[in-house]
Design a protein around this motif. Sequence first.
Motif, PDB file in Angstrom:
ATOM      1  N   ASN A 116      47.449  31.223  -2.412  1.00  0.00           N
ATOM      2  CA  ASN A 116      47.129  30.111  -3.311  1.00  0.00           C
ATOM      3  C   ASN A 116      45.652  29.732  -3.237  1.00  0.00           C
ATOM      4  O   ASN A 116      45.039  29.439  -4.268  1.00  0.00           O
ATOM      5  CB  ASN A 116      48.008  28.901  -2.992  1.00  0.00           C
ATOM      6  N   ASN A 117      45.073  29.724  -2.039  1.00  0.00           N
ATOM      7  CA  ASN A 117      43.649  29.443  -1.913  1.00  0.00           C
ATOM      8  C   ASN A 117      42.824  30.524  -2.602  1.00  0.00           C
ATOM      9  O   ASN A 117      41.787  30.246  -3.205  1.00  0.00           O
ATOM     10  CB  ASN A 117      43.246  29.332  -0.444  1.00  0.00           C
ATOM     11  N   GLY A 118      43.280  31.769  -2.508  1.00  0.00           N
ATOM     12  CA  GLY A 118      42.601  32.866  -3.195  1.00  0.00           C
ATOM     13  C   GLY A 118      42.650  32.712  -4.696  1.00  0.00           C
ATOM     14  O   GLY A 118      41.670  32.990  -5.396  1.00  0.00           O
ATOM     15  N   ARG A 119      43.801  32.268  -5.209  1.00  0.00           N
ATOM     16  CA  ARG A 119      43.909  32.023  -6.656  1.00  0.00           C
ATOM     17  C   ARG A 119      42.932  30.939  -7.086  1.00  0.00           C
ATOM     18  O   ARG A 119      42.260  31.057  -8.117  1.00  0.00           O
ATOM     19  CB  ARG A 119      45.338  31.614  -7.011  1.00  0.00           C
ATOM     20  N   ALA A 120      42.851  29.872  -6.305  1.00  0.00           N
ATOM     21  CA  ALA A 120      41.909  28.790  -6.626  1.00  0.00           C
ATOM     22  C   ALA A 120      40.467  29.306  -6.567  1.00  0.00           C
ATOM     23  O   ALA A 120      39.641  28.954  -7.414  1.00  0.00           O
ATOM     24  CB  ALA A 120      42.105  27.628  -5.661  1.00  0.00           C
ATOM     25  N   ALA A 121      40.165  30.139  -5.579  1.00  0.00           N
ATOM     26  CA  ALA A 121      38.810  30.681  -5.451  1.00  0.00           C
ATOM     27  C   ALA A 121      38.475  31.613  -6.608  1.00  0.00           C
ATOM     28  O   ALA A 121      37.337  31.617  -7.090  1.00  0.00           O
ATOM     29  CB  ALA A 121      38.658  31.411  -4.118  1.00  0.00           C
ATOM     30  N   MET A 122      39.458  32.406  -7.066  1.00  0.00           N
ATOM     31  CA  MET A 122      39.202  33.281  -8.214  1.00  0.00           C
ATOM     32  C   MET A 122      38.864  32.450  -9.447  1.00  0.00           C
ATOM     33  O   MET A 122      37.926  32.771 -10.184  1.00  0.00           O
ATOM     34  CB  MET A 122      40.412  34.180  -8.485  1.00  0.00           C
ATOM     35  N   MET A 123      39.599  31.370  -9.667  1.00  0.00           N
ATOM     36  CA  MET A 123      39.297  30.490 -10.800  1.00  0.00           C
ATOM     37  C   MET A 123      37.948  29.800 -10.592  1.00  0.00           C
ATOM     38  O   MET A 123      37.173  29.649 -11.537  1.00  0.00           O
ATOM     39  CB  MET A 123      40.413  29.449 -10.970  1.00  0.00           C
ATOM     40  N   GLY A 124      37.667  29.407  -9.357  1.00  0.00           N
ATOM     41  CA  GLY A 124      36.415  28.714  -9.067  1.00  0.00           C
ATOM     42  C   GLY A 124      35.195  29.574  -9.299  1.00  0.00           C
ATOM     43  O   GLY A 124      34.220  29.125  -9.916  1.00  0.00           O
ATOM     44  N   ILE A 125      35.213  30.810  -8.826  1.00  0.00           N
ATOM     45  CA  ILE A 125      34.030  31.660  -8.971  1.00  0.00           C
ATOM     46  C   ILE A 125      33.847  32.078 -10.427  1.00  0.00           C
ATOM     47  O   ILE A 125      32.719  32.133 -10.934  1.00  0.00           O
ATOM     48  CB  ILE A 125      34.052  32.873  -8.003  1.00  0.00           C
ATOM     49  N   ILE A 126      34.946  32.338 -11.131  1.00  0.00           N
ATOM     50  CA  ILE A 126      34.835  32.662 -12.562  1.00  0.00           C
ATOM     51  C   ILE A 126      34.318  31.446 -13.325  1.00  0.00           C
ATOM     52  O   ILE A 126      33.430  31.560 -14.180  1.00  0.00           O
ATOM     53  CB  ILE A 126      36.190  33.142 -13.128  1.00  0.00           C
ATOM     54  N   GLY A 127      34.854  30.262 -13.023  1.00  0.00           N
ATOM     55  CA  GLY A 127      34.387  29.043 -13.675  1.00  0.00           C
ATOM     56  C   GLY A 127      32.922  28.779 -13.400  1.00  0.00           C
ATOM     57  O   GLY A 127      32.176  28.355 -14.292  1.00  0.00           O
ATOM     58  N   ASN A 128      32.498  29.046 -12.185  1.00  0.00           N
ATOM     59  CA  ASN A 128      31.098  28.859 -11.825  1.00  0.00           C
ATOM     60  C   ASN A 128      30.204  29.810 -12.620  1.00  0.00           C
ATOM     61  O   ASN A 128      29.155  29.407 -13.129  1.00  0.00           O
ATOM     62  CB  ASN A 128      30.917  29.068 -10.321  1.00  0.00           C
ATOM     63  N   MET A 129      30.624  31.067 -12.734  1.00  0.00           N
ATOM     64  CA  MET A 129      29.811  32.034 -13.473  1.00  0.00           C
ATOM     65  C   MET A 129      29.761  31.697 -14.960  1.00  0.00           C
ATOM     66  O   MET A 129      28.704  31.808 -15.595  1.00  0.00           O
ATOM     67  CB  MET A 129      30.349  33.447 -13.255  1.00  0.00           C
ATOM     68  N   VAL A 130      30.895  31.271 -15.531  1.00  0.00           N
ATOM     69  CA  VAL A 130      30.923  30.906 -16.948  1.00  0.00           C
ATOM     70  C   VAL A 130      30.047  29.677 -17.197  1.00  0.00           C
ATOM     71  O   VAL A 130      29.263  29.644 -18.147  1.00  0.00           O
ATOM     72  CB  VAL A 130      32.376  30.668 -17.420  1.00  0.00           C
ATOM     73  N   ALA A 131      30.165  28.665 -16.333  1.00  0.00           N
ATOM     74  CA  ALA A 131      29.349  27.460 -16.493  1.00  0.00           C
ATOM     75  C   ALA A 131      27.866  27.782 -16.371  1.00  0.00           C
ATOM     76  O   ALA A 131      27.045  27.236 -17.120  1.00  0.00           O
ATOM     77  CB  ALA A 131      29.744  26.412 -15.452  1.00  0.00           C
ATOM     78  N   GLU A 132      27.527  28.673 -15.460  1.00  0.00           N
ATOM     79  CA  GLU A 132      26.121  29.050 -15.306  1.00  0.00           C
ATOM     80  C   GLU A 132      25.619  29.765 -16.552  1.00  0.00           C
ATOM     81  O   GLU A 132      24.502  29.530 -17.012  1.00  0.00           O
ATOM     82  CB  GLU A 132      25.948  29.949 -14.088  1.00  0.00           C
ATOM     83  N   LYS A 133      26.432  30.631 -17.110  1.00  0.00           N
ATOM     84  CA  LYS A 133      26.021  31.369 -18.306  1.00  0.00           C
ATOM     85  C   LYS A 133      25.908  30.433 -19.516  1.00  0.00           C
ATOM     86  O   LYS A 133      24.982  30.560 -20.320  1.00  0.00           O
ATOM     87  CB  LYS A 133      27.030  32.489 -18.580  1.00  0.00           C
ATOM     88  N   LEU A 134      26.844  29.477 -19.636  1.00  0.00           N
ATOM     89  CA  LEU A 134      26.816  28.563 -20.774  1.00  0.00           C
ATOM     90  C   LEU A 134      25.674  27.562 -20.700  1.00  0.00           C
ATOM     91  O   LEU A 134      25.029  27.269 -21.712  1.00  0.00           O
ATOM     92  CB  LEU A 134      28.140  27.789 -20.862  1.00  0.00           C
ATOM     93  N   THR A 135      25.427  27.023 -19.509  1.00  0.00           N
ATOM     94  CA  THR A 135      24.417  25.976 -19.375  1.00  0.00           C
ATOM     95  C   THR A 135      23.036  26.506 -19.037  1.00  0.00           C
ATOM     96  O   THR A 135      22.045  25.810 -19.222  1.00  0.00           O
ATOM     97  CB  THR A 135      24.819  24.964 -18.287  1.00  0.00           C
TER      98      THR A 135
END
Length: 158
Positions: A116-135
């Motif tokens: 479950n922590n790994g699932r959260a981390a996968m969403m977190g790192i993808i979200g971080n990369m998407v936010a960085e690319k968008l902003t």
Amino acid sequence: MTSEPEAFERRRAVERKHGRIAMMAVVGCIVHNNHIVFDGYISPSNNLKFADIPTGIAGIFAVPTAGLAQILAVAGLIELAWWPASQYDGDYNVGYFGSNIEDPEEKARKLNAELNNGRAAMMGIIGNMVAEKLTGQTMYEQYAAGHVSPFGDGSGVF
């Protein structure tokens, strides 16, 4: 139908590995975005220091090709020798903070928590990369500027 349970176990093992890698990526992202870097040179021949590598996604493009090849070689060695794909139970004999878990129920609970922590981390790192690319800002820059919510502060993308 006989191969279906084995296929599920294989997918679960791959999910566990990807989660472990994502957890390391999130920690690495947080550490690097706080400008905590190694001393010395990442490439002495190019006169490139660790401190010269930018934070965020741009950092991968600043690493020399030979360095990326070394990273991929070490990752491949770990995949083949230390965390073999044929071992589906998630126990790679590295212990849990230096100790082995003997109780099967406790071990299953901790592996599920890790999953479950790994699932959260996968969403977190993808979200971080998407936010960085968008902003166009790294995680550190977004927090420093107060752009925590892209919907509510008027400075976000949306």
